[in-house]
Design an enzyme around this catalytic site. Sequence first.
Site, PDB file in Angstrom:
ATOM      1  N   LYS A 123      -9.546  -4.406 -14.048  1.00  0.00           N
ATOM      2  CA  LYS A 123     -10.115  -3.592 -15.121  1.00  0.00           C
ATOM      3  C   LYS A 123     -10.424  -2.180 -14.589  1.00  0.00           C
ATOM      4  O   LYS A 123     -10.614  -2.006 -13.377  1.00  0.00           O
ATOM      5  CB  LYS A 123     -11.363  -4.265 -15.711  1.00  0.00           C
ATOM      6  CG  LYS A 123     -12.491  -4.498 -14.681  1.00  0.00           C
ATOM      7  CD  LYS A 123     -13.312  -3.246 -14.467  1.00  0.00           C
ATOM      8  CE  LYS A 123     -13.993  -3.214 -13.140  1.00  0.00           C
ATOM      9  NZ  LYS A 123     -14.483  -1.884 -12.785  1.00  0.00           N
TER      10      LYS A 123
ATOM     11  N   SER B 207       0.853  -1.173   0.000  1.00  0.00           N
ATOM     12  CA  SER B 207       0.000   0.000   0.000  1.00  0.00           C
ATOM     13  C   SER B 207       0.897   1.233   0.000  1.00  0.00           C
ATOM     14  O   SER B 207       2.100   1.154   0.270  1.00  0.00           O
ATOM     15  CB  SER B 207      -0.911   0.005   1.238  1.00  0.00           C
ATOM     16  OG  SER B 207      -1.631   1.221   1.339  1.00  0.00           O
TER      17      SER B 207
END
Length: 330
Positions: A99, A36
């Site tokens: 996506k 992260s």
Amino acid sequence: MTDLVRWGILGTGKIARAFATALKDTPGAVLTRVGSRNVASAESFGSEFGLPMEACHGSYQAIADAEDVDIIYIATPHTAHAANAIMALGGGKAVLCEKPFAMNRREAAEVVALARAKKLFLMEAMWTRFLPALDEVKRIIASGEIGAPVQVTADFGFAADVDPDHRLVNPELGGGALLDLGIYPLSIAAALLGPVSSVRAQAEIGPTGVDVQTGFVMVHEGGAMSVCSCSIRARTPAELTVSGQHGHVRMNTMFHRAKSISVSHEDGSSRTVPTPYVGNGYAYEAVEAGRCLREGLLESPHMTLDETLALMGVLDTIREQIGLRYVADA
């Protein structure tokens, strides 16, 4: 490689959590690291999924460099997909990229070219393309039961009550209905009817400058037609139907959660076919990626890189028609 596929995840948001949860339902898969931009976020994520603190990083590069990662799932905002994929491939890792694969075809082509040059596996994480319900639809079409498929209708929408800086409506993060939701009906329509030869689109542009509703009609090679829509203003049925001369097949409930399909014939008869649906549905794409790695494939035959590039080109054309541009298009 061994039969065990070791996954690293970039990002700790909703999609990353959904995928990490799905890995628990994926035979031969294990989550080994998470990255992260904020180490506290990575550690919180890791704690939730049983990772030791040393496997939780406040850096994406650390995942690309890790020796105990075979493949990286990219779950960062749209605008970071291309750069993150290039970084992961640069670290010698296979990549499953959420996506939309990139912000535009140009970015996507750069990623694909690198993967091919390095001979590394790369796939777009279009999870709905791997659902058993879709496989059954394809089987029925191939049997000739409904005749040649000549039309697909598909929609995907929900009402997003979010602040203007939320990623769904923030142009700096690739916000808008088309890239977030419209890609689903677009991709499945192409999977069922073949490559897109032309598209016509219209949209409603919201106050932040991104599309909040978009509709598009596509003509596919061979002449079949699909009518698709997406919205972040309305909760739509999220239905998908493919029709031929002798009947139609419908993916029941919401097509991305379909646990059965219905086949209807011109004589009025119909039947319902139950189809599997494990967990939250994301496991199927992880299974496919793992299969490809074990077999030494560089791309999935069910979601090829050439198709990903072609679909990114269709998205570019739609955005040009509705006047939607992002910084990445400059």
